[in-house]
Structure formats: C-alpha cells, structure tokens
Design a protein around this motif. Structure first.
Motif, short mmCIF file in Angstrom:
data_model
loop_
_atom_site.label_atom_id
_atom_site.label_comp_id
_atom_site.label_asym_id
_atom_site.label_seq_id
_atom_site.Cartn_x
_atom_site.Cartn_y
_atom_site.Cartn_z
N SER A 1 1.41 -4.19 -10.93
CA SER A 1 1.19 -4.82 -12.24
C SER A 1 0.51 -3.86 -13.20
O SER A 1 0.80 -3.84 -14.40
N ILE A 2 -0.40 -3.01 -12.68
CA ILE A 2 -1.03 -2.01 -13.54
C ILE A 2 0.00 -0.98 -14.02
O ILE A 2 0.03 -0.58 -15.18
N THR B 1 -0.22 -7.17 0.62
CA THR B 1 0.83 -7.31 -0.39
C THR B 1 0.24 -7.56 -1.76
O THR B 1 0.70 -7.04 -2.78
N ALA B 2 -0.84 -8.35 -1.80
CA ALA B 2 -1.50 -8.62 -3.09
C ALA B 2 -2.04 -7.35 -3.71
O ALA B 2 -1.95 -7.13 -4.92
N ASN B 3 -2.62 -6.45 -2.88
CA ASN B 3 -3.15 -5.19 -3.40
C ASN B 3 -2.03 -4.32 -3.98
O ASN B 3 -2.16 -3.75 -5.05
N ARG B 4 -0.89 -4.23 -3.23
CA ARG B 4 0.23 -3.44 -3.73
C ARG B 4 0.77 -4.05 -5.02
O ARG B 4 1.15 -3.34 -5.94
N PHE B 5 0.82 -5.38 -5.09
CA PHE B 5 1.29 -6.02 -6.31
C PHE B 5 0.34 -5.74 -7.47
O PHE B 5 0.76 -5.57 -8.62
N GLY B 6 -1.00 -5.67 -7.16
CA GLY B 6 -1.96 -5.35 -8.21
C GLY B 6 -1.70 -3.99 -8.81
O GLY B 6 -1.71 -3.82 -10.03
N PHE C 1 -8.95 -2.13 -20.49
CA PHE C 1 -10.14 -2.72 -19.86
C PHE C 1 -9.73 -3.54 -18.63
O PHE C 1 -10.35 -3.44 -17.56
N GLN C 2 -8.68 -4.33 -18.76
CA GLN C 2 -8.23 -5.15 -17.63
C GLN C 2 -7.77 -4.27 -16.47
O GLN C 2 -8.06 -4.56 -15.31
N SER C 3 -7.07 -3.17 -16.77
CA SER C 3 -6.59 -2.27 -15.71
C SER C 3 -7.76 -1.61 -14.99
O SER C 3 -7.77 -1.51 -13.75
N VAL C 4 -8.76 -1.12 -15.74
CA VAL C 4 -9.92 -0.48 -15.12
C VAL C 4 -10.68 -1.48 -14.26
O VAL C 4 -11.12 -1.16 -13.15
N ARG C 5 -10.83 -2.71 -14.74
CA ARG C 5 -11.54 -3.72 -13.97
C ARG C 5 -10.82 -4.00 -12.64
O ARG C 5 -11.45 -4.10 -11.58
N GLU C 6 -9.48 -4.10 -12.67
CA GLU C 6 -8.74 -4.34 -11.43
C GLU C 6 -8.87 -3.16 -10.47
O GLU C 6 -8.97 -3.34 -9.25
N LEU C 7 -8.86 -1.93 -11.00
CA LEU C 7 -9.03 -0.76 -10.14
C LEU C 7 -10.40 -0.76 -9.47
O LEU C 7 -10.53 -0.43 -8.28
N LEU C 8 -11.44 -1.11 -10.22
CA LEU C 8 -12.79 -1.14 -9.63
C LEU C 8 -12.91 -2.22 -8.57
O LEU C 8 -13.56 -2.03 -7.53
N PHE C 9 -12.30 -3.37 -8.78
CA PHE C 9 -12.34 -4.40 -7.75
C PHE C 9 -11.54 -3.98 -6.52
O PHE C 9 -11.87 -4.35 -5.39
N GLN D 1 1.51 5.69 -18.02
CA GLN D 1 1.78 5.67 -16.58
C GLN D 1 0.47 5.61 -15.81
O GLN D 1 -0.60 5.90 -16.35
N LEU D 2 0.59 5.18 -14.54
CA LEU D 2 -0.52 5.18 -13.59
C LEU D 2 -0.21 6.21 -12.51
O LEU D 2 0.86 6.18 -11.92
N VAL D 3 -1.16 7.14 -12.28
CA VAL D 3 -0.99 8.17 -11.26
C VAL D 3 -2.10 7.99 -10.22
O VAL D 3 -3.29 7.98 -10.58
N ILE D 4 -1.70 7.84 -8.95
CA ILE D 4 -2.65 7.67 -7.85
C ILE D 4 -2.68 8.94 -7.01
O ILE D 4 -1.64 9.42 -6.56
N GLU D 5 -3.88 9.50 -6.83
CA GLU D 5 -4.08 10.66 -5.97
C GLU D 5 -5.15 10.29 -4.94
O GLU D 5 -6.24 9.86 -5.32
N SER D 6 -4.83 10.46 -3.67
CA SER D 6 -5.80 10.07 -2.64
C SER D 6 -5.63 10.96 -1.42
O SER D 6 -4.53 11.41 -1.11
N VAL D 7 -6.75 11.21 -0.77
CA VAL D 7 -6.77 12.00 0.46
C VAL D 7 -7.50 11.16 1.51
O VAL D 7 -8.58 10.61 1.22
#
Length: 538
Positions: free
Chosen positions: A496-497, A488-493, A435-443, A507-513
């Motif tokens: 931390s996830i 830097t704060a965003n990258r640290f966020g 829940f904490q990870s999803v909340r940080e991603l949405l913010f 694991q966390l997998v980021i896919e973006s275009v």
C-alpha cells in the motif's frame, strides 16, 4: 490422403460411459478406437499400436493423465503422439499450464462440445496422415535415388541388366505420388509421370526443349538457381522451396530435395531428386502466423487495459487514503470543538460547586468526579492527536514527524528526526500521504524489526526529488520477495505504501541486511506549496 490401414485413436478414461460417449463422438470409417480405463492399459496399447492421437482424462485413480503423459514423453516410441487432455474439474490456469508442460497439444473442459472435439481431432488426424504419406514418399525417394545412383555406377555391366533396371526404376517412379526428376550434364534427363501431369507435358521426349524457368515464379527464380549452383559446387544435398506454375495456371508451393550423383572420381554427374507439393502446409503456416499476430495484438490490448485499470485503482487508493485523513481530521475537530469543550465546561461547573456543598462524603465524591473529567479530557486530547496531529496542518511535515517521534518514544522506540534542507512548505495532500507512510513504516519497525533506535532524514535532491529515509538498527531481513519474512498484512502494508508513492509519481525502496538493520527510502517529486504546478492532477 488415405492409407491402407485405419488410423488409431487412444481414448483413456476410468469411466466406461465416458469412453462410450467419446467413441461415438469421434467414430469414423477411417479411424479405429482403442479404449483404456487405466494408465497401465493405455501404456500396453501404446506399445502394441501406432497411435495417431491420444485423448486422455486428467483425473484417474492410481495414474492420472499428467503422469501418463510424462511416461509417454519419456519413450521414443510414443514421445511424438499428440495428446488432448479432458477434465471435468474447474478451469485452473495452473492445471492447464501443467498439461501443456506435460506435452499436451490441447486442454479441454467437460462438458465437451462434440463439434469442437471432432474438429480438433480431425486436424491431428490429417497431420498424422500427412506424416505417414511424407515418410512413405521420403522412403520411396531415397530408395529410388540410391537405386538409380547404384545403376549409374554399375553401367559397365551387361546392357540387358541395365535396361531391366531402368525399366524397373521408371515403373516405380511413375507410380510414386510425388514428382521425381533427374538432371545430368546436358540438362534434364528424366521426370516421372507425376511431373508430366503437373506441368501439362504429353510425352517425356518434350522435356528436352522444356523451359523450366518459365514455370517458376519470377520472384523465386534467382534464389532457386543460386541454391542449386551452390549445391553443385559443394557436391552437397540440394534443397529449396519455390512456387511453380501448374498446368491450370495456378502457382503451387513445391519443396525440392536432391542428392548429387557422383562418378567414381567424385565428379558430379547430375542430381536425382523429388519434389513435394507443400501448398497446404504453407497456407497452414501462414494462418498460424496470422493467428500469432492476432494473439500478440490481443495480449497487447489486454495489457494496456490492465495498466489502465492499475492506474485507476492506484488513483482510487490514493483518494481513499486522503478521504481517510479528511475523516480523521473531521472527527478530531468534532472531538476538540464539541466534546473537549463540553468536558471543560462540566469540569469548571463541578469545581465551582465543590465549595458550596456540605457533608462529609460529597466533596470527596465531587473531587473524584473532577479527576475523572480531567482524565477524560486528557484522553480526548490524546485521541484528537492520534486521529490527525494538529502540528501537521499548522506547522508542516517536519514538526508533525517530530511529534510522531515523541509518540514512538512512549512505545519504547527512540526516533530522531533530521532535515538536511530548508523548511518544507509541502502541499497538504502530499504532506498527509508522506506522514501516513512514515507512520506505517515506524509501526512496522516496532512490530517486526526488534529495533531500539530509528532515524528519519528529510532531504531535497537537486532533481527536485524529496527523499524521506526511515532507518533502524533492527534484525533486518532478506530482501528477495520469496524469502521475505512477515505476515500477509505486513506485506500488504508495504504494497500500500508503494502504491501510495507511485500515485504521487515516486517510489519506495527497501534496503535490508540480515542482522544489519533496514533502510526504507520514500522518493517523490517535490514542489514548494507556493510553487506547485497549477495542474493538481499531475
């Protein structure tokens, strides 16, 4: 082994006292010190002298030590001069790496230990002497071999001239500090005095009945013989390393090099060659190999320790996250059970008082106070929900994410939640971290993606992996780490996830275009809370 002229050290420093100190530390009878206070003076000395070693200060005006080293490496005359850098600056791996990249063989920090500096310069002085001696021996060998081959091809000339030439050859060979030998069709035809002394033979005539194989180490005989036969068959240069027994019974490493002596018809008449004692070089090479093994072992040990520290830090970070959530839960309970209840009681008492008072302004003021209490109560309830959603504990992760979606609507982000699996009775710790990870991603989506819509999808895979996908229709970004935008704060966020997921074995997998939105996938091992393994530390 000493040469006729002293070796030359080049000392470069823009401070005269440093040059005087270095000269005093490195002073010895067989070394001449050349001092330069600027890079330009150093280049002029390099063009005028053969330098055995350059000791260069890194920090100098106009041209620093790195620039001087790069100019030296760009010149054929000076590109092989070993360089030791000295610096009074702080220990910095980047500067050290730049020094080695510029061609340095060592990088020392001031203040310098005199014994250490003398030891290091002594090694390079010995290597310089050995290179000089080997070059001289090589030149001597080539001269002698060419002379002997020429004499053999011209043996039809006058006997007197032939005898004089042979005598001159023998004199030169006997004066050489290396072993010189000549083989013919019938066997060994000639060796110099150095070879006789090495083998313990009193006279050259005894060489005809000498058993060469008995002096070669048993482990090297077959290989050396095969290399020699191959060279004879191909009429090519012969070169081999083998251990040979000296007159005192000890085995020494010998490197033999020979060239074929061809007749006018191209037939091999024999080989003329030289042999060098390379035992010290072999021992140095073995020491370097041992040091390399020790270094690899030390690096492996440090790597293992770092990995262990990483796991400990990851476990600590997870525990901190869980502790934060527990503290949030405690504060929310205190606010709900005490402050909120107290506000309700005060509001009830206030409403009971309003009908009992008289006057024109008092009822109006009491109603304003009642309204303020109502707002305070609403804010307290909102704060309780922000600290820890009651739905997370009471109804599980799915309902908590649904509540989170409604909160995102208030911030202008439309979020839909979909579950492609049966209800998820997760362990409380796992549900809290997800829940904490999803909340940080949405913010993060709110702050950086410029998105209007987002979706949360929960899926349980066949391999018992829980997958939570957070996707948006925002601006996207380039996923290469060096090009990724954000503070830097965003990258640290995001980091931390990632650590949070790794602590759960996921694991966390980021896919973006760029221009096509972003898709963040959280994967973690899934256990039904009623089927979770007994070992909670897994």
């Amino acid at each position: 082994m000493l040469t006729d002229s002293p070796a030359k050290f080049l000392l470069v420093d823009d401070h005269e006292p440093n040059l005087v100190a270095l000269s005093a530390v490195l002073s010895r009878d067989d070394v001449e010190m050349l001092c330069a206070r600027t890079g330009r003076e150093a280049l002029e000395l390099l063009l005028q002298h053969d330098i055995a070693l350059a000791v260069i200060d890194v920090q100098m005006p106009i041209m620093d030590g790195f620039e001087l080293a790069e100019l030296m490496r760009g010149s054929q005359r000076t590109q092989h001069v070993p360089i030791i850098f000295l610096t009074a600056g702080p220990q910095d791996n980047l500067r050290r790496f730049r020094g080695y990249q510029a061609g340095a063989v060592d990088f020392l920090y001031k203040p310098i230990e005199p014994d250490v500096l003398r030891s290091k310069t002594g090694i390079f002085l010995d290597l310089y002497r050995q290179r000089e001696e080997l070059a001289r021996q090589r030149d001597t060998f080539i001269t002698l071999a060419e002379e002997k081959a020429r004499l053999l091809r011209e043996r039809d000339e006058a006997n007197r001239r032939l005898r004089e030439s042979e005598m001159r050859f023998r004199t030169l060979a006997d004066s050489a500090p290396v072993i010189i030998w000549m083989n013919g069709p019938a066997g060994c035809e000639f060796v110099n005095q150095t070879c006789l002394d090495f083998l313990g033979i009193d006279h050259l005539s005894q060489i005809d009945v000498f058993d060469w194989a008995s002096h070669v180490h048993p482990d090297d005989r077959d290989q050396a013989a095969a290399v020699y036969r191959k060279a004879v068959e191909g009429r090519t240069r012969f070169e081999a390393s083998l251990r040979c027994r000296r007159r005192d019974g000890t085995y020494r490493w010998i490197r033999s090099v020979g060239m074929p002596n061809l007749s006018a018809d191209g037939e091999v008449l024999g080989y003329i060659g030289a042999s060098f004692d390379v035992t010290e070089s072999k021992e140095a090479e073995e020491r370097l190999q041992r040091w390399s093994v020790d270094l690899e072992r030390a690096v492996s040990q440090k790597t293992s320790e770092l990995l262990q520290s990483q796991e400990q830090l990851r476990a600590l970070a997870t525990e901190l996250n869980l502790t934060e959530q527990r503290e949030r839960k405690r504060l929310a309970t205190e606010l709900h059970d005490y402050l909120a209840q107290l506000l309700v009681v005060v509001r009830m008492k206030l409403r009971q008082t309003i009908p009992l008072v008289t006057g024109e302004r008092i009822p109006e003021l009491l109603k304003d106070a009642d309204h303020a209490l109502t707002q305070s109560l609403d804010y307290t309830r909102s704060l309780v929900a922000e600290l820890t959603p009651p739905t997370l504990k009471e109804f599980g992760l799915l309902q908590a994410l649904t509540w989170l979606a409604t909160q995102m609507h208030r911030h202008g982000l439309a979020v839909t939640v979909r579950q492609d699996a049966a209800p998820l009775p997760l362990p409380e710790d796992q549900a809290v971290l997800l829940f904490q990870s999803v909340r940080e991603l949405l913010f993060n989506v709110l702050k950086h993606a410029k998105a209007t819509e987002a979706a949360i999808v929960l899926t349980v895979k066949d391999d018992n992996q829980l997958e939570v996908v957070v996707a948006d229709d925002g601006c996207g970004f380039v996923t290469a780490p060096q090009n990724r935008p954000g503070t830097t704060a965003n990258r640290f966020g995001l980091f931390s996830i990632q650590e949070r997921m790794a602590a759960m074995g996921g694991q966390l997998v980021i896919e973006s275009v760029l221009g096509g939105g972003t898709r963040a996938t959280l994967r973690t091992p899934y256990w039904n809370s009623r089927e979770k393994p007994e070992d909670d530390d897994t």
